[in-house]
Write a protein that holds these residues in place. Structure first.
Motif, mmCIF file in Angstrom:
data_model
loop_
_atom_site.group_PDB
_atom_site.id
_atom_site.type_symbol
_atom_site.label_atom_id
_atom_site.label_comp_id
_atom_site.label_asym_id
_atom_site.label_seq_id
_atom_site.Cartn_x
_atom_site.Cartn_y
_atom_site.Cartn_z
ATOM 1 N N GLU A 94 0.821 -1.205 0.000
ATOM 2 C CA GLU A 94 0.000 0.000 0.000
ATOM 3 C C GLU A 94 0.858 1.259 0.000
ATOM 4 O OE1 GLU A 94 -3.465 0.220 2.384
ATOM 5 O OE2 GLU A 94 -3.498 -1.935 2.775
ATOM 6 N N ILE A 95 1.977 1.208 0.707
ATOM 7 C CA ILE A 95 2.893 2.353 0.692
ATOM 8 C C ILE A 95 3.439 2.562 -0.716
ATOM 9 C CG2 ILE A 95 5.142 3.169 1.502
ATOM 10 C CD1 ILE A 95 4.515 1.857 4.194
ATOM 11 N N ALA A 96 3.816 1.471 -1.372
ATOM 12 C CA ALA A 96 4.348 1.575 -2.736
ATOM 13 C C ALA A 96 3.303 2.127 -3.699
ATOM 14 C CB ALA A 96 4.843 0.207 -3.196
ATOM 15 N N GLN A 97 2.068 1.685 -3.546
ATOM 16 C CA GLN A 97 0.998 2.124 -4.437
ATOM 17 C C GLN A 97 0.604 3.570 -4.188
ATOM 18 O OE1 GLN A 97 -2.093 -0.772 -3.784
ATOM 19 N NE2 GLN A 97 -0.944 -2.430 -4.753
ATOM 20 N N ALA A 98 0.833 4.055 -2.965
ATOM 21 C CA ALA A 98 0.467 5.444 -2.642
ATOM 22 C C ALA A 98 1.259 6.423 -3.501
ATOM 23 C CB ALA A 98 0.700 5.718 -1.165
ATOM 24 N N GLY A 99 2.523 6.093 -3.781
ATOM 25 C CA GLY A 99 3.336 6.939 -4.641
ATOM 26 C C GLY A 99 3.511 8.352 -4.141
ATOM 27 N N SER A 100 3.480 8.528 -2.828
ATOM 28 C CA SER A 100 3.578 9.865 -2.235
ATOM 29 C C SER A 100 4.927 10.043 -1.562
ATOM 30 C CB SER A 100 2.458 10.060 -1.217
ATOM 31 O OG SER A 100 2.547 11.320 -0.586
ATOM 32 N N SER A 101 5.350 11.287 -1.442
ATOM 33 C CA SER A 101 6.626 11.552 -0.773
ATOM 34 C C SER A 101 6.546 11.288 0.726
ATOM 35 C CB SER A 101 7.073 12.994 -1.029
ATOM 36 O OG SER A 101 6.092 13.909 -0.561
ATOM 37 N N TRP A 102 5.336 11.382 1.287
ATOM 38 C CA TRP A 102 5.160 10.990 2.686
ATOM 39 C C TRP A 102 3.682 10.729 2.948
ATOM 40 C CZ3 TRP A 102 3.328 13.660 7.316
ATOM 41 C CH2 TRP A 102 2.723 14.892 7.071
ATOM 42 N N GLY A 103 3.414 10.030 4.045
ATOM 43 C CA GLY A 103 2.028 9.723 4.363
ATOM 44 C C GLY A 103 1.910 8.970 5.667
ATOM 45 N N ARG A 104 0.705 8.499 5.922
ATOM 46 C CA ARG A 104 0.435 7.780 7.172
ATOM 47 C C ARG A 104 -0.777 6.881 6.964
ATOM 48 N NH1 ARG A 104 -4.896 8.364 8.047
ATOM 49 N NH2 ARG A 104 -5.623 10.490 8.359
ATOM 50 N N PHE A 105 -0.963 5.947 7.877
ATOM 51 C CA PHE A 105 -2.119 5.063 7.883
ATOM 52 C C PHE A 105 -3.157 5.610 8.867
ATOM 53 C CE2 PHE A 105 1.175 2.480 6.154
ATOM 54 C CZ PHE A 105 0.549 1.553 5.337
ATOM 55 N N ALA A 106 -4.337 5.014 8.849
ATOM 56 C CA ALA A 106 -5.305 5.255 9.919
ATOM 57 C C ALA A 106 -4.927 4.347 11.089
ATOM 58 C CB ALA A 106 -6.718 4.965 9.431
ATOM 59 N N VAL A 107 -5.531 4.592 12.236
ATOM 60 C CA VAL A 107 -5.188 3.821 13.425
ATOM 61 C C VAL A 107 -6.445 3.296 14.100
ATOM 62 C CG1 VAL A 107 -5.220 5.800 15.007
ATOM 63 C CG2 VAL A 107 -3.743 3.855 15.512
ATOM 64 N N LYS A 108 -6.299 2.149 14.749
ATOM 65 C CA LYS A 108 -7.354 1.561 15.573
ATOM 66 C C LYS A 108 -6.719 1.153 16.891
ATOM 67 C CE LYS A 108 -10.504 -2.399 15.845
ATOM 68 N NZ LYS A 108 -10.989 -3.627 15.149
ATOM 69 N N LEU A 109 -7.367 1.471 17.993
ATOM 70 C CA LEU A 109 -6.854 1.067 19.302
ATOM 71 C C LEU A 109 -7.315 -0.350 19.620
ATOM 72 C CD1 LEU A 109 -7.424 4.411 21.225
ATOM 73 C CD2 LEU A 109 -5.261 3.470 20.415
ATOM 74 N N SER A 110 -6.455 -1.117 20.285
ATOM 75 C CA SER A 110 -6.683 -2.551 20.436
ATOM 76 C C SER A 110 -7.813 -2.909 21.397
ATOM 77 C CB SER A 110 -5.389 -3.227 20.915
ATOM 78 O OG SER A 110 -4.989 -2.709 22.179
ATOM 79 N N MET A 120 -8.786 10.786 16.138
ATOM 80 C CA MET A 120 -7.386 10.884 15.733
ATOM 81 C C MET A 120 -7.263 10.893 14.207
ATOM 82 S SD MET A 120 -5.589 8.249 18.440
ATOM 83 C CE MET A 120 -4.022 8.238 17.564
ATOM 84 N N ASN A 121 -7.964 9.947 13.573
ATOM 85 C CA ASN A 121 -7.886 9.841 12.112
ATOM 86 C C ASN A 121 -8.510 11.053 11.424
ATOM 87 O OD1 ASN A 121 -6.661 7.289 12.331
ATOM 88 N ND2 ASN A 121 -8.641 6.263 12.453
ATOM 89 N N ARG A 122 -9.638 11.496 11.975
ATOM 90 C CA ARG A 122 -10.322 12.648 11.382
ATOM 91 C C ARG A 122 -9.483 13.909 11.516
ATOM 92 N NH1 ARG A 122 -13.345 13.875 7.278
ATOM 93 N NH2 ARG A 122 -14.765 15.623 7.646
ATOM 94 N N ARG A 123 -8.934 14.115 12.693
ATOM 95 C CA ARG A 123 -8.096 15.293 12.927
ATOM 96 C C ARG A 123 -6.899 15.297 11.974
ATOM 97 N NH1 ARG A 123 -5.837 14.557 18.314
ATOM 98 N NH2 ARG A 123 -4.307 13.325 17.195
ATOM 99 N N SER A 124 -6.299 14.127 11.780
ATOM 100 C CA SER A 124 -5.146 14.026 10.905
ATOM 101 C C SER A 124 -5.505 14.379 9.462
ATOM 102 C CB SER A 124 -4.554 12.617 10.976
ATOM 103 O OG SER A 124 -3.445 12.494 10.136
ATOM 104 N N CYS A 125 -6.664 13.906 9.013
ATOM 105 C CA CYS A 125 -7.103 14.226 7.653
ATOM 106 C C CYS A 125 -7.326 15.728 7.480
ATOM 107 C CB CYS A 125 -8.390 13.472 7.320
ATOM 108 S SG CYS A 125 -8.139 11.720 6.966
ATOM 109 N N LEU A 126 -7.916 16.355 8.495
ATOM 110 C CA LEU A 126 -8.237 17.773 8.403
ATOM 111 C C LEU A 126 -7.000 18.662 8.489
ATOM 112 C CD1 LEU A 126 -11.461 17.900 10.616
ATOM 113 C CD2 LEU A 126 -11.337 18.087 8.124
ATOM 114 N N THR A 127 -6.044 18.276 9.337
ATOM 115 C CA THR A 127 -4.886 19.131 9.590
ATOM 116 C C THR A 127 -3.668 18.797 8.728
ATOM 117 O OG1 THR A 127 -4.033 17.686 11.341
ATOM 118 C CG2 THR A 127 -5.602 19.422 11.992
#
Length: 220
Positions: free
Chosen positions: A93-109, A122-129
């Motif tokens: 998925e990182i390879a397919q993203a083709g971006s200079s940088w990025g991140r995944f979403a997160v789920k707490l266990s 957390m995920n929503r805030r990251s997308c917005l900011t």
């Protein structure tokens, strides 16, 4: 090539669970580096057979990740926490993203409903900011990471500081919707509501210019 860098300190209980899903990625040519900050338990011994390199580093997550990055050979660096489990196809998925940088979403266990809300926010805030946290598995091209000087050498909020530099230099991150599962032990041990309040207060104080060293003392 992708280099996966994991800072660790006394993570014997979780390090094998973190490294095991990465073995398929190693077979596909990815490199796994564990940067240990002086563990007094069996972290190093348990990691050796599951990583390409287990190295000693000065203590501090930023220092450990920078040390791991300095020895990495991959064109893309992926930073993971030692208590995080990842999908076995995440490297693709990182390879397919083709971006200079990025991140995944997160789920707490944990299973508590509030933990699901925390992860959603957390995920929503990251997308917005356009700001990522270490729990979200930040990945970045080596050339860009080196151009901005790596993680700032500070004891807390190093992920926020790095994200700001990356965003300023290369624009917003690729936000992958695939979820990494990160341990909820901190939330459960210290109280979910109390931890929510603490984390939001720390982020606010940091945004207002508070010293990372002072915030680290409060956090611990």
């Amino acid at each position: 090539m992708l280099s996966i860098i994991i800072p660790a300190l006394n993570e014997a209980e979780s390090i094998a669970q973190t490294l095991q899903p990465l073995q398929g990625m190693r077979e596909r040519g990815c490199e796994v580096i564990v940067a240990d900050g002086g563990s007094s338990d069996a972290t190093v011994e348990m990691a050796r057979s599951l990583a390409d390199r287990v190295m000693a580093s000065g203590r501090g997550r930023a220092r450990q990740m920078n040390a791991g990055a300095a020895t990495a050979s991959g064109e893309v660096l992926w930073f993971l926490h030692a208590d995080t489990r990842v999908p076995e196809e995440a490297d693709r998925e990182i390879a397919q993203a083709g971006s200079s940088w990025g991140r995944f979403a997160v789920k707490l266990s944990g299973r508590h409903p509030l933990l699901g809300l925390v992860a959603f926010l957390m995920n929503r805030r990251s997308c917005l900011t356009g700001i990522a946290t270490g729990d979200q598995g930040i990945f970045v091209r080596r050339s860009l990471f080196e151009a901005i000087g790596g993680f700032p050498d500070q004891p807390l909020m190093e992920d926020i500081a790095l994200s700001r530099l990356l965003k300023r230099t290369a624009g917003r991150p690729a936000c992958l919707n695939t979820r990494l599962i990160t341990s909820s032990r901190r939330w459960e041990q210290n109280g979910i509501l109390r931890t929510i309040g603490l984390m939001w207060w720390l982020r606010f104080a940091y945004a207002m210019g508070a010293s990372p060293a002072r915030l680290a003392r409060l956090y611990r």
